[in-house]
Design a protein around this motif. Sequence first.
Motif, PDB file in Angstrom:
ATOM      1  N   PRO A 248       0.540  -1.277  -0.047  1.00 40.22           N
ATOM      2  CA  PRO A 248       0.046   0.047   0.150  1.00 40.22           C
ATOM      3  C   PRO A 248       0.634   1.329  -0.062  1.00 40.22           C
ATOM      4  O   PRO A 248       0.435   2.182  -0.689  1.00 40.22           O
ATOM      5  CB  PRO A 248      -0.712  -0.123   1.333  1.00 40.22           C
TER       6      PRO A 248
ATOM      7  N   PHE B  88      -5.940  -1.496  -0.124  1.00 40.45           N
ATOM      8  CA  PHE B  88      -5.392  -0.184  -0.292  1.00 40.45           C
ATOM      9  C   PHE B  88      -6.268   0.879   0.775  1.00 40.45           C
ATOM     10  O   PHE B  88      -5.708   1.341   1.542  1.00 40.45           O
ATOM     11  CB  PHE B  88      -4.963   0.212  -1.558  1.00 40.45           C
TER      12      PHE B  88
ATOM     13  N   SER C  42      -6.626  -0.258   4.359  1.00 40.01           N
ATOM     14  CA  SER C  42      -5.529  -0.176   5.055  1.00 40.01           C
ATOM     15  C   SER C  42      -5.235   1.265   5.477  1.00 40.01           C
ATOM     16  O   SER C  42      -4.791   1.558   6.798  1.00 40.01           O
ATOM     17  CB  SER C  42      -4.157  -0.543   4.334  1.00 40.01           C
TER      18      SER C  42
ATOM     19  N   LEU D 174       1.268  -1.119   6.483  1.00 34.09           N
ATOM     20  CA  LEU D 174       1.163  -0.493   5.186  1.00 34.09           C
ATOM     21  C   LEU D 174       2.529  -0.473   4.319  1.00 34.09           C
ATOM     22  O   LEU D 174       2.354  -0.446   3.107  1.00 34.09           O
ATOM     23  CB  LEU D 174       1.359   1.074   5.367  1.00 34.09           C
TER      24      LEU D 174
END
Length: 302
Positions: free
Chosen positions: A39, A114, A117, A131
Amino acid sequence: MSRALKSLPELTRALLIALLTTYTLTWYEPFREFFSFSPAQTLSGLRIWNIVTYGFVEEHLLHLLVSATVLIVVGRLLEDIWHHPETSHSSAERTLELAMYLLFVTAFSSVMTFVVSFLAFMTLKLHPDYLFTSCSGFYAGNLALLIAFARYRPDYVFPELGVLARYAPARMLPLAYLNTIVSLVPLEPALWLPACISSFAFLGSWGYFRFAKTLQLPMPEVAGAPAEFSLLLLLPEIVERVLKRIGFLPATSAPSSVALLDVQANASARDADRRRSTATHLLEGHLRVGNTNLEPDVASNV
């Protein structure tokens, strides 16, 4: 080995070769980092391609074996269903649609992971390690194939499972696969991404068949599957009974398995009628040709 690969359908063979190739290339660290999904790095480096490429890069031997098994056992059967002879589209169009379905589920899973998170990081103070960790693997693809097969053949039993076959029909496999991955979440941050990706792949695959009906080339009715694809179909019947008992579901609703058997019986009846009509048509054609051949002989005898 080459003969075994040639016996597989086109898309299944291509995916299997891709996974085997990427597994050998992941020993080269820059390759793995370039195609894996992270991410933070996807955002900072604008590596948009990672939302798709991660799903076709296997870096663990165990994951590769699981993915290869799903492809060989389920992917081959699924392509046969997707290439149903009564579908008006060409074989290439059907293969392309199946490939687009896999790409959609793969991208949907990573994009939702994504978003979740970063939302968890900003609101729930999620640790930054979640991340910056990276992930790659055919998680979303496996679930997409399993749910697609469960959509068209929910009560199919795999003889390879032996005595477990009666307890694990095709509709139970997506949930079993998802539960195996999600149960590992508390162990370490590196498993956060596979768990999220698998969870969203489960929902994305089901949502595709539940709502994107116009995109499905093998129409459920043509392929002998129920017209509707309830999420309950992927749950064990005991869970359905519990949900009805606590009032979450109406008690009057029929069990999904009963409805499925009715649909399959109707599909079998339609198939029998179609075969009977075809046989009658062929017989009439043969009789017509036979009568035509007899007329000159009768005339000559007269």
